[in-house]
Write a protein that holds these residues in place. Sequence first.
Motif, PDB file in Angstrom:
ATOM      1  N   GLU A 163     -52.690  -3.601  38.632  1.00  0.00           N
ATOM      2  CA  GLU A 163     -53.190  -2.549  37.746  1.00  0.00           C
ATOM      3  C   GLU A 163     -52.035  -1.779  37.108  1.00  0.00           C
ATOM      4  N   SER A 164     -51.005  -1.494  37.933  1.00  0.00           N
ATOM      5  CA  SER A 164     -49.871  -0.740  37.385  1.00  0.00           C
ATOM      6  C   SER A 164     -49.175  -1.546  36.284  1.00  0.00           C
ATOM      7  N   TRP A 165     -49.051  -2.893  36.515  1.00  0.00           N
ATOM      8  CA  TRP A 165     -48.433  -3.723  35.470  1.00  0.00           C
ATOM      9  C   TRP A 165     -49.288  -3.776  34.219  1.00  0.00           C
ATOM     10  N   LEU A 166     -50.576  -3.860  34.441  1.00  0.00           N
ATOM     11  CA  LEU A 166     -51.505  -3.992  33.315  1.00  0.00           C
ATOM     12  C   LEU A 166     -51.376  -2.796  32.372  1.00  0.00           C
ATOM     13  N   GLU A 167     -51.206  -1.621  32.967  1.00  0.00           N
ATOM     14  CA  GLU A 167     -51.064  -0.418  32.135  1.00  0.00           C
ATOM     15  C   GLU A 167     -49.790  -0.483  31.319  1.00  0.00           C
ATOM     16  N   GLU A 168     -48.728  -1.035  31.935  1.00  0.00           N
ATOM     17  CA  GLU A 168     -47.441  -1.055  31.234  1.00  0.00           C
ATOM     18  C   GLU A 168     -47.346  -2.184  30.219  1.00  0.00           C
ATOM     19  N   SER A 169     -48.015  -3.270  30.459  1.00  0.00           N
ATOM     20  CA  SER A 169     -47.764  -4.460  29.638  1.00  0.00           C
ATOM     21  C   SER A 169     -48.470  -4.399  28.309  1.00  0.00           C
ATOM     22  N   THR A 170     -47.906  -5.160  27.347  1.00  0.00           N
ATOM     23  CA  THR A 170     -48.448  -5.128  25.994  1.00  0.00           C
ATOM     24  C   THR A 170     -49.463  -6.233  25.775  1.00  0.00           C
ATOM     25  N   GLY A 171     -49.489  -7.207  26.568  1.00  0.00           N
ATOM     26  CA  GLY A 171     -50.463  -8.285  26.378  1.00  0.00           C
ATOM     27  C   GLY A 171     -50.426  -9.228  27.556  1.00  0.00           C
ATOM     28  N   GLN A 172     -51.213 -10.288  27.437  1.00  0.00           N
ATOM     29  CA  GLN A 172     -51.306 -11.216  28.575  1.00  0.00           C
ATOM     30  C   GLN A 172     -49.984 -11.916  28.829  1.00  0.00           C
ATOM     31  N   SER A 173     -49.317 -12.350  27.745  1.00  0.00           N
ATOM     32  CA  SER A 173     -48.044 -13.067  27.926  1.00  0.00           C
ATOM     33  C   SER A 173     -47.022 -12.139  28.569  1.00  0.00           C
ATOM     34  N   ASP A 174     -47.012 -10.929  28.134  1.00  0.00           N
ATOM     35  CA  ASP A 174     -46.091  -9.964  28.692  1.00  0.00           C
ATOM     36  C   ASP A 174     -46.377  -9.757  30.179  1.00  0.00           C
ATOM     37  N   TYR A 175     -47.658  -9.711  30.492  1.00  0.00           N
ATOM     38  CA  TYR A 175     -48.060  -9.519  31.890  1.00  0.00           C
ATOM     39  C   TYR A 175     -47.551 -10.694  32.758  1.00  0.00           C
ATOM     40  N   ILE A 176     -47.726 -11.889  32.222  1.00  0.00           N
ATOM     41  CA  ILE A 176     -47.289 -13.073  32.971  1.00  0.00           C
ATOM     42  C   ILE A 176     -45.781 -13.032  33.174  1.00  0.00           C
ATOM     43  N   ASP A 177     -45.066 -12.668  32.111  1.00  0.00           N
ATOM     44  CA  ASP A 177     -43.613 -12.594  32.220  1.00  0.00           C
ATOM     45  C   ASP A 177     -43.200 -11.578  33.270  1.00  0.00           C
ATOM     46  N   ARG A 178     -43.924 -10.430  33.292  1.00  0.00           N
ATOM     47  CA  ARG A 178     -43.646  -9.393  34.263  1.00  0.00           C
ATOM     48  C   ARG A 178     -43.779  -9.954  35.696  1.00  0.00           C
ATOM     49  N   ALA A 179     -44.861 -10.686  35.895  1.00  0.00           N
ATOM     50  CA  ALA A 179     -45.108 -11.237  37.242  1.00  0.00           C
ATOM     51  C   ALA A 179     -43.998 -12.199  37.635  1.00  0.00           C
ATOM     52  N   LEU A 180     -43.609 -13.057  36.675  1.00  0.00           N
ATOM     53  CA  LEU A 180     -42.555 -14.030  36.989  1.00  0.00           C
ATOM     54  C   LEU A 180     -41.234 -13.317  37.241  1.00  0.00           C
ATOM     55  N   ALA A 181     -40.979 -12.278  36.432  1.00  0.00           N
ATOM     56  CA  ALA A 181     -39.741 -11.510  36.614  1.00  0.00           C
ATOM     57  C   ALA A 181     -39.739 -10.853  37.992  1.00  0.00           C
ATOM     58  N   PHE A 182     -40.924 -10.432  38.411  1.00  0.00           N
ATOM     59  CA  PHE A 182     -41.050  -9.821  39.734  1.00  0.00           C
ATOM     60  C   PHE A 182     -40.584 -10.794  40.821  1.00  0.00           C
ATOM     61  N   PHE A 183     -41.061 -12.037  40.735  1.00  0.00           N
ATOM     62  CA  PHE A 183     -40.648 -13.038  41.743  1.00  0.00           C
ATOM     63  C   PHE A 183     -39.160 -13.319  41.619  1.00  0.00           C
ATOM     64  N   ASN A 184     -38.707 -13.343  40.379  1.00  0.00           N
ATOM     65  CA  ASN A 184     -37.334 -13.756  40.144  1.00  0.00           C
ATOM     66  C   ASN A 184     -36.324 -12.690  40.553  1.00  0.00           C
ATOM     67  N   GLN A 185     -36.707 -11.389  40.285  1.00  0.00           N
ATOM     68  CA  GLN A 185     -35.708 -10.339  40.473  1.00  0.00           C
ATOM     69  C   GLN A 185     -35.804  -9.650  41.819  1.00  0.00           C
ATOM     70  N   GLN A 186     -36.967  -9.590  42.374  1.00  0.00           N
ATOM     71  CA  GLN A 186     -37.054  -9.015  43.720  1.00  0.00           C
ATOM     72  C   GLN A 186     -36.463 -10.014  44.717  1.00  0.00           C
ATOM     73  N   ASP A 187     -36.365  -9.591  45.983  1.00  0.00           N
ATOM     74  CA  ASP A 187     -35.673 -10.438  46.957  1.00  0.00           C
ATOM     75  C   ASP A 187     -36.567 -11.531  47.556  1.00  0.00           C
ATOM     76  N   PHE A 188     -37.228 -12.302  46.692  1.00  0.00           N
ATOM     77  CA  PHE A 188     -38.051 -13.405  47.189  1.00  0.00           C
ATOM     78  C   PHE A 188     -37.168 -14.609  47.527  1.00  0.00           C
ATOM     79  N   VAL A 189     -37.535 -15.244  48.586  1.00  0.00           N
ATOM     80  CA  VAL A 189     -36.743 -16.383  49.046  1.00  0.00           C
ATOM     81  C   VAL A 189     -37.639 -17.612  49.144  1.00  0.00           C
ATOM     82  N   TYR A 190     -37.137 -18.730  48.644  1.00  0.00           N
ATOM     83  CA  TYR A 190     -37.879 -19.983  48.806  1.00  0.00           C
ATOM     84  C   TYR A 190     -37.475 -20.579  50.141  1.00  0.00           C
TER      85      TYR A 190
END
Lengths: 684, 320
Positions: A387-414
């Motif tokens: 919900e917090s991302w949805l408020e900030e994002s400008t559209g669906q593509s932006d939302y998807i990019d945000r989610a991917l950036a979240f995985f990429n930039q936070q300390d997620f480990v494969y």
Amino acid sequence: MARPDLSPDHRTINGLVAALFIAALPHFIYQPFWVGLAFTMMISWRLLHNLRGWPLPASSIWLRVLHNGAAALMIVIIFSHFGLTIGRDAGAALLTIMLAFKVVEIRSLRDYYLTCYLGYFLVITNFFYTQSLFIVVLMMLVIVLLNSCLISVNTSTSAQSLKKRLGLSGKMVLKALPVMLFLFMLFPRIPGPIWGLPEDAGGNGAATMSEQLTLGEIPPDQNRGTSGINDEIQMGKISQLIQSDAIAFRVQFEDDNVPPNKQLYWRGPVLWQSDGTVWSPLQTSQLNEQALQVDYQSQAVDYTITLEPHNKRWLFALDFPTGKPQGLASYFAPDGGLNSAEKMRNRRQYQLSSSTEYQLNASGDRNLWAALQLPAGEHPRTRALAESWLEESTGQSDYIDRALAFFNQQDFVYSLSPPQLRGDIVDSFLFETREGFCEHYAASFTILMRAAGIPARIVTGYQGGDLNPVDNVLTVRQRDAHAWTEVWLPEQGWIRVDPTAAVSSQRLENGINDLLPASRRSPGMIANNDMLVELWQDMKNNWDAFNTAWDIWVVGFDSQIQKELLSRLGMSNPDWRKMIAVLTALLALTGIIMLFLSFYRRQPTEPVVAYYQRFCYKLARLGIHKAAHEGPQDFARRAEQQLPAYQRQIQSITELYARLRYRRDNSALLNELADQIKAFRPRR
Amino acid sequence: MTEAITALWQRWRQSQKQRIYIIPSRAGYGYVALLLLMLLGAINYNNSLGHLLCFLLASIGHVTMHQSHTNLRLLTLKVTALDPVFKGQPARFRLTVNNHDEHDKYQIEIAGKKPGNWSRWQFFKAYEKTGLLEHVEADNTRSINLSRDTHQRGWQSIGKLRLASLYPLGLFYTWTVYQQNARVLVYPEPAGKRPLPEPPGSDRQRTQREHSGDDDFSGLRNYREGEPLHRVAWKALARDEVMRSKQFSSPEGHQLILRWQDLADLNDTEARLSQLCRWVLEAESAGHRYGLELPDSWLPPSQGDAHQHQCLKKLALYHG
């Protein structure tokens, strides 16, 4: 015909016992321990009789009762263990045990023959479990031994020693190979089964993918410890699959035109619904029917897949196939999954062509409702984040990019061995452990999408594969199992988004292989030496290529491949009549050739003559030919005239030859002749 | 190359001279049943290696058929008759098998045809086993003695000999039949309890003869083929190297004539011949000079193994 039915002697029975023991050995592994135990005990009884003179059941009523009682008991145990239907396992267990009981009571030639024949049958049951090259070699040995057993009761041991009998038996097997090959290629294959197969028929004990995805705690293993794509794809399950090097399928690309690794998404079952932990597919009946609208945007690649049996209907295809496969009855599910008309119980081949760039259902999809459903009351923190991302994002593509950036930039480990997840699985993954395997990323990404009102679903299958440079066959193993996400965007249709790529781009660029510890790639001893590893890889590639050929052309040989092979060999439209006709002709021809070859006579050459011929050959190279009418002495005189420098050698050799050949002198001179001829190097 | 093919062709032609029969044995039919069962299993489980195994075994069966056939080909037989026997004693023959092939032959059963009329199809019943050759090496010969029961006097021919083999796997029964001409003379069975007939002349003479017997040495004459060796005058031989036999005086009246008519009260021909046979043996062992008188022929009195054989042969071949 009217031969006395005498009991074969102990030595021939010992030989039979040895052959049967080797034939039964693999069953000790497949079968419960008591099968091996009973077999060993019974053949030991026979051996103790033969070697130590222990009594047989026939000698006393009590032993007879013991023998028959034990046999009856074993039958009861088999039925109580396997149930009343005689399937593959029960049948093999029954055969193994009864064979051992029969061995104890061999008393006549007829018993001996029967036991031998049952032994041949025991060999074939081994192939119902594994068809590897090793087992074939082992079983060939058994065949040679069993044949020599039959020879031993039809000849006398004084006339033919054990070594000669084994030699004859081996020679017979070799002589049998051409006809075997003709029969194998040309005997019209009937696609089985003729009668219903018991449940255990197709299971080759290998891992397969499952139909559901379970996050977090892995439920008790329902699949007898086999890894692979199963009835349920569980989140924990895929990381178990990765432990398995078993082959899922092999791909041969047309013209060796292999797409780059990151495009090799092998599409399998699509998962729609989740209860928070387990993801599962929707039945075809639950989905709205629709025709797939695919807009292919790149050059199609053609390829042939050889799929290992997994006892399920689904087929794997490179995302996204341009049509249904040839050579296999199949259909597309409304979610794009390719399914076979029947369960895959045998290794099958099918040809497909795929285009790696495509738009799927861009103008609308009737099942978007199912791609938006969230399990009620689950994953509160994830939803809040969405919900917090949805408020900030400008559209669906932006939302998807945000989610991917979240995985990429936070300390997620494969990680191939993520920690156990507890409580709300997705929440604890996204906010606490942040260590996961592809299924964790795919599932949490899908939840994030659905929470923002973007239709999303999980696609399972395999990613990548090992390309063998020897035969250019891409082998996809269970460890290549993968899960990714598809989101539906207006005008664009279903778009593949692989959140794992955002975390570990390596996984997609190079495949799973590079992420595995070195010990999985080569034996530990040589892991530190690059040259040895390379050599190892080289050998392994060749061996794999050989195994691939073996699996496809021998083990996988069925009516379909038979037709293909025969048309490649020039038979147009092969059908059973043509096959039988050609087969008959070939068999007749082989028979005649074998008959005539059996009349072939080796020229008996005495060693003396052979040495002398060598001497003549050496002179003939210098243009001094021995005429047929010419005696050795005359020839020597002529040669001496032409080669005066070698007069003494020629004289000496000729004299030795004459002594050995005509006076039958001491054969110790033979070595001297050999040495002299070896040292004789005439030059002009 | 062409030479080699011509040689192959020649050997094949050679082997065609003797017809070899081959049929699956009972174990062979069992083998076929096993293969069918295996094929069924392989088809049902779509098991490719199962097919392969089944085809391998079928092909081994095919190879076995060739080998079974090979095991009996290019053999020649030579049978020599051994000594004459009396009826009831087994007639003995010496069989020499010559293997002209490059392959060793194993486990060949030799059977002789039983007397009686057998139809062409009674291959098995008509023969009984008389010998076994365990091994005949390539380009080699092997000999064994065969014996056949004798049921009647006269010439006993070895007749048809069947060579049969189950080698190598016992799946095929192969046989071939040789017609052989070697024959053994079968004398009548010595039987009957009558005493030797009275020699012509008085009782006194007979008693005197019994006393003096043949021990009265009367002189030497040149040895003739067939005279017993114990009559050879070895000392004389050592002296001048001429083989002579000792002659014993026997008064004319000590000669016996064994007459067919003397046994007129025995109306069975065979019984008469048996009695005569016995008399011949007794007269010979007693050292008499004896003659034989049959309705169609007669032999003047004489003695010795050759004479005994002549008499017994007459009896053996007598046609009443």
